[in-house]
Design an enzyme around this catalytic site. Structure first.
Site, PDB file in Angstrom:
ATOM      1  N   ASP A  62      -5.925  18.697 -14.392  1.00 28.53           N
ATOM      2  CA  ASP A  62      -6.266  17.363 -14.877  1.00 28.53           C
ATOM      3  C   ASP A  62      -5.839  17.292 -16.344  1.00 28.53           C
ATOM      4  O   ASP A  62      -6.392  17.996 -17.194  1.00 28.53           O
ATOM      5  CB  ASP A  62      -7.774  17.117 -14.708  1.00 28.53           C
ATOM      6  CG  ASP A  62      -8.188  15.698 -15.081  1.00 28.53           C
ATOM      7  OD1 ASP A  62      -7.551  15.116 -15.977  1.00 28.53           O
ATOM      8  OD2 ASP A  62      -9.160  15.181 -14.491  1.00 28.53           O
ATOM      9  N   TYR A  84     -15.067  17.107 -15.436  1.00 33.48           N
ATOM     10  CA  TYR A  84     -15.666  15.761 -15.453  1.00 33.48           C
ATOM     11  C   TYR A  84     -16.714  15.691 -14.337  1.00 33.48           C
ATOM     12  O   TYR A  84     -16.500  16.244 -13.242  1.00 33.48           O
ATOM     13  CB  TYR A  84     -14.550  14.719 -15.257  1.00 33.48           C
ATOM     14  CG  TYR A  84     -15.066  13.368 -14.861  1.00 33.48           C
ATOM     15  CD1 TYR A  84     -15.926  12.659 -15.696  1.00 33.48           C
ATOM     16  CD2 TYR A  84     -14.732  12.802 -13.644  1.00 33.48           C
ATOM     17  CE1 TYR A  84     -16.432  11.423 -15.332  1.00 33.48           C
ATOM     18  CE2 TYR A  84     -15.219  11.561 -13.259  1.00 33.48           C
ATOM     19  CZ  TYR A  84     -16.072  10.883 -14.112  1.00 33.48           C
ATOM     20  OH  TYR A  84     -16.579   9.671 -13.733  1.00 33.48           O
ATOM     21  N   ARG A 135       0.848  -1.216   0.000  1.00 35.08           N
ATOM     22  CA  ARG A 135       0.000   0.000   0.000  1.00 35.08           C
ATOM     23  C   ARG A 135       0.876   1.256   0.000  1.00 35.08           C
ATOM     24  O   ARG A 135       0.499   2.278  -0.549  1.00 35.08           O
ATOM     25  CB  ARG A 135      -0.963   0.008   1.195  1.00 35.08           C
ATOM     26  CG  ARG A 135      -1.743   1.318   1.346  1.00 35.08           C
ATOM     27  CD  ARG A 135      -3.028   1.142   2.141  1.00 35.08           C
ATOM     28  NE  ARG A 135      -2.778   0.603   3.456  1.00 35.08           N
ATOM     29  CZ  ARG A 135      -2.340   1.306   4.516  1.00 35.08           C
ATOM     30  NH1 ARG A 135      -2.104   2.598   4.412  1.00 35.08           N
ATOM     31  NH2 ARG A 135      -2.156   0.726   5.679  1.00 35.08           N
ATOM     32  N   LYS A 177      -7.756   6.080 -18.976  1.00 38.86           N
ATOM     33  CA  LYS A 177      -8.033   6.550 -20.336  1.00 38.86           C
ATOM     34  C   LYS A 177      -6.818   6.281 -21.240  1.00 38.86           C
ATOM     35  O   LYS A 177      -6.450   5.152 -21.415  1.00 38.86           O
ATOM     36  CB  LYS A 177      -8.417   8.036 -20.274  1.00 38.86           C
ATOM     37  CG  LYS A 177      -9.484   8.358 -19.204  1.00 38.86           C
ATOM     38  CD  LYS A 177     -10.780   7.620 -19.478  1.00 38.86           C
ATOM     39  CE  LYS A 177     -11.950   7.968 -18.583  1.00 38.86           C
ATOM     40  NZ  LYS A 177     -11.750   8.086 -17.168  1.00 38.86           N
TER      41      LYS A 177
HETATM   42  C1  LIG Z   1     -11.076  14.208 -17.205  1.00 37.44           C
HETATM   43  C2  LIG Z   1     -11.332  13.088 -16.227  1.00 37.44           C
HETATM   44  N1  LIG Z   1     -10.739  13.140 -15.014  1.00 37.44           N
HETATM   45  C3  LIG Z   1     -10.948  12.169 -14.101  1.00 37.44           C
HETATM   46  C4  LIG Z   1     -11.793  11.100 -14.345  1.00 37.44           C
HETATM   47  C5  LIG Z   1     -12.003  10.044 -13.300  1.00 37.44           C
HETATM   48  O1  LIG Z   1     -11.202   8.942 -13.595  1.00 37.44           O
HETATM   49  P1  LIG Z   1     -11.530   7.432 -13.129  1.00 37.44           P
HETATM   50  O2  LIG Z   1     -12.783   7.024 -13.840  1.00 37.44           O
HETATM   51  O3  LIG Z   1     -10.317   6.658 -13.534  1.00 37.44           O
HETATM   52  O4  LIG Z   1     -11.730   7.477 -11.657  1.00 37.44           O
HETATM   53  C6  LIG Z   1     -12.422  11.017 -15.597  1.00 37.44           C
HETATM   54  C7  LIG Z   1     -13.313   9.887 -15.900  1.00 37.44           C
HETATM   55  O5  LIG Z   1     -13.964   9.839 -16.911  1.00 37.44           O
HETATM   56  C8  LIG Z   1     -12.186  12.047 -16.553  1.00 37.44           C
HETATM   57  O6  LIG Z   1     -12.765  12.017 -17.763  1.00 37.44           O
END
Ligand SMILES: Cc1ncc(COP(=O)(O)O)c(C=O)c1O
Length: 402
Positions: A191, A121, A68, A216
Site C-alpha cells: 500500500d 490502516y 464497468r 488521499k
Molecule cells: C493507507 C490506507 N490505505 C487504504 C485506505 C482505504 O482507502 P479508501 O478510504 O479510499 O477506501 C486508507 C484510508 O484511510 C488508508 O489510509
C-alpha cells in the site's frame, strides 16, 4: 470534423516525475482538440452491427463494451498511474478498500494464507482479521519484515505491507520484502498511499502489486473517493477480472477526471506537504507537551535509515503522542483552528484526527495498543498552506494541551 492527431508527446520513459504527472497517458482529444480529458459519461458503447458486438466480447476486435469493464476517461487515469508507478497496467476502483479487497481476492482462495506486516490502516486490518478468515483464508501477522520467513508455510500465497503505515508511520524495507518473497514464489503487495509514486516506487524495488487509496494524495483535494492497483500484466489481468467483472467496484468517469487533474499537481503538492511536515515534526519534538513524534524524516525514527534509501522525501503525514494522554489529545484537537479535525489524509487542507477513537476504533484494543495506537496519539496530515501559519496554529493548541 476537426481532427487533432498530435501523438502522445515524445518518449516519456526518460522524463521526470513532474512531466510524467502532467503528460503520461493522455493527449488532446482527437475529435475536439480538448486538452482536458473529456468525461465520457456513458454506461455502454454502440456496436456497428451484430458481428462487431460478438467480436468485441470475444476480444477479437478492440473497443469499449461497458463502463464497468473499461471506460475512456478511467483509462486515461489508469495509464497515468501505470506510468507513474512504473507498472504494466493500473486498474481503477471506486475506493482504496475496493482496490485492496479485489487485489487480495484475485490472488487468494480458501485454504490459502497471507502474511501482513506491522500496523495497517484500520479498514485493511479488519479485512485481515475478520473478512479473510470468514472466506477460509488465514491472515498471519508478522511484527516486522524480518519475521516474514517464520510466518510462511506451503499454504502462503502473498505478503501484504503498508509503508509508511497508518497511523504510526512505520517504514517497511520494500527491497527486503521483495528479496524474501520472490525466491519463495510469493506475491508481494504494498500500500503506497502515504508515499505516492512521487516519493517511493515499490515496483522498481521488486514489489509485485501496488495499491492506493486515491482518495488521499492522488486526488489531493478531498472531493473524490477512489482506489487503484498497479501491477505487471498477469496480476493486473487477474485483478481486473476479479475487481471489475466479478466484484464490480469500478471508478466513475466523473471521479476519474478529478483524479487525472489531481495527478497533474501531485509532485508540487507533495513537495509543499513534505516541507510542512518536516517543519512541524521538528517543532513538535522540541515541545514539552509532546512525548513522541512519529515521522520518518526525524533521525530518531526507527525507520529513518530505510526511509532515506527508499523515499525521495519523508511525506506529509506525522503522528504525535501527547504527554497528557487522551485528555491532552482531546484539548489539542479541539483547539486547532487552521487544521481541520477530520479523518483522511493527503488533502490540500491540513487535517488531524485521533486514530484510537476514529480510523482505528474497530481494531481489537490489544492489537491497537501493540501497534502503537495509544489513547494519546494524534495523526496529522499537513497540507499545502504556509508552514509558519500551520506552526503557529499547532503550537497555540499545544500550549492549551500542556
Ligand atoms: C493507507 C490506507 N490505505 C487504504 C485506505 C482505504 O482507502 P479508501 O478510504 O479510499 O477506501 C486508507 C484510508 O484511510 C488508508 O489510509
Amino acid at each position: 470534423m476537426l481532427t487533432h492527431t498530435r501523438p502522445i508527446p515524445g518518449n516519456l520513459a526518460s522524463c521526470g516525475i513532474r512531466t510524467l504527472a502532467v503528460h503520461a497517458g493522455q493527449h488532446p482529444d482527437p475529435g475536439s482538440g480538448a486538452i482536458a480529458t473529456p468525461v465520457v459519461s456513458t454506461s455502454s458503447f454502440a456496436f456497428d452491427d451484430f458481428d462487431a458486438g460478438a467480436a468485441r466480447f470475444a476480444g477479437a476486435e478492440p473497443g469499449y463494451l461497458y463502463s464497468r469493464f473499461a471506460n475512456p476517461t478511467v483509462a486515461v487515469f489508469e495509464r497515468k498511474m501505470a506510468a507513474l508507478e512504473g507498472g504494466d497496467q493500473a486498474i481503477a476502483f471506486s475506493s482504496g478498500m475496493a482496490a485492496i479487497c479485489a487485489t487480495l481476492l484475485a490472488v487468494l482462495k480458501a485454504g490459502d494464507e497471507v502474511v501482513y506486516v506491522g500496523t495497517l490502516y484500520g479498514g485493511t486490518d479488519g479485512v485481515m482479521r475478520q473478512m479473510l478468515p470468514r472466506l477460509g483464508i488465514r491472515a498471519v501477522h508478522a511484527s516486522a519484515v524480518e519475521d516474514i520467513p517464520g510466518c510462511v508455510n506451503e499454504r502462503t500465497r502473498a505478503v501484504y505491507v503498508e509503508t509508511p503505515s497508518n497511523p504510526t508511520l512505520g517504514i517497511c524495507d520494500l527491497a527486503k520484502v521483495a528479496a524474501l518473497t520472490k525466491p519463495r514464489g510469493l506475491i508481494s503487495i504494498a500500500d503506497n498511499t502515504f508515499a505516492t509514486p512521487v516519493l517511493t516506487r515499490p515496483i522498481g524495488l521488486g514489489i509485485d502489486v501496488v495499491v492506493h487509496s486515491a482518495t488521499k494524495y492522488i486526488g489531493g483535494h478531498g472531493d473524490a473517493t477512489g482506489g487503484v492497483a498497479v501491477a505487471g500484466l498477469s496480476h493486473a489481468n487477474a485483478i481486473r477480472k476479479t475487481g471489475m467483472k466479478e466484484l464490480g467496484g469500478c471508478m466513475s468517469p466523473h471521479d476519474a477526471a478529478l483524479f487525472i487533474r489531481g495527478l497533474k499537481t501531485l509532485p508540487l503538492r507533495m513537495a509543499a506537504s513534505c516541507d510542512n511536515a518536516q517543519m512541524i515534526a521538528e517543532a513538535l519534538r522540541r515541545h514539552p507537551a509532546v512525548a513522541k513524534v512519529h515521522y520518518p524524516g526525524l533521525p530518531e525514527h526507527p525507520g529513518h535509515d530505510i526511509a532515506v534509501r527508499q523515499m525521495r522525501r519523508f511525506g506529509g503525514i506525522l503522528s504525535l503522542e501527547l504527554a497528557g494522554g487522551q485528555p491532552a489529545a482531546r484539548v489539542f484537537l479541539d483547539k486547532l483552528k487552521l487544521v481541520t479535525q477530520a479523518v483522511s489524509v493527503g488533502d490540500t487542507d491540513s487535517l488531524a484526527c485521533h486514530p484510537a477513537s476514529t480510523t482505528h476504533s474497530a481494531v481489537d484494543p490489544a492489537a491497537r495498543l501493540a501497534g502503537g495506537v495509544t489513547p494519546g496519539l494524534v495523526r496529522m496530515s499537513l497540507g499545502i498552506e504556509d508552514g509558519d501559519d500551520l506552526q503557529r496554529d499547532v503550537i497555540a493548541a499545544l500550549e492549551d494541551a500542556s
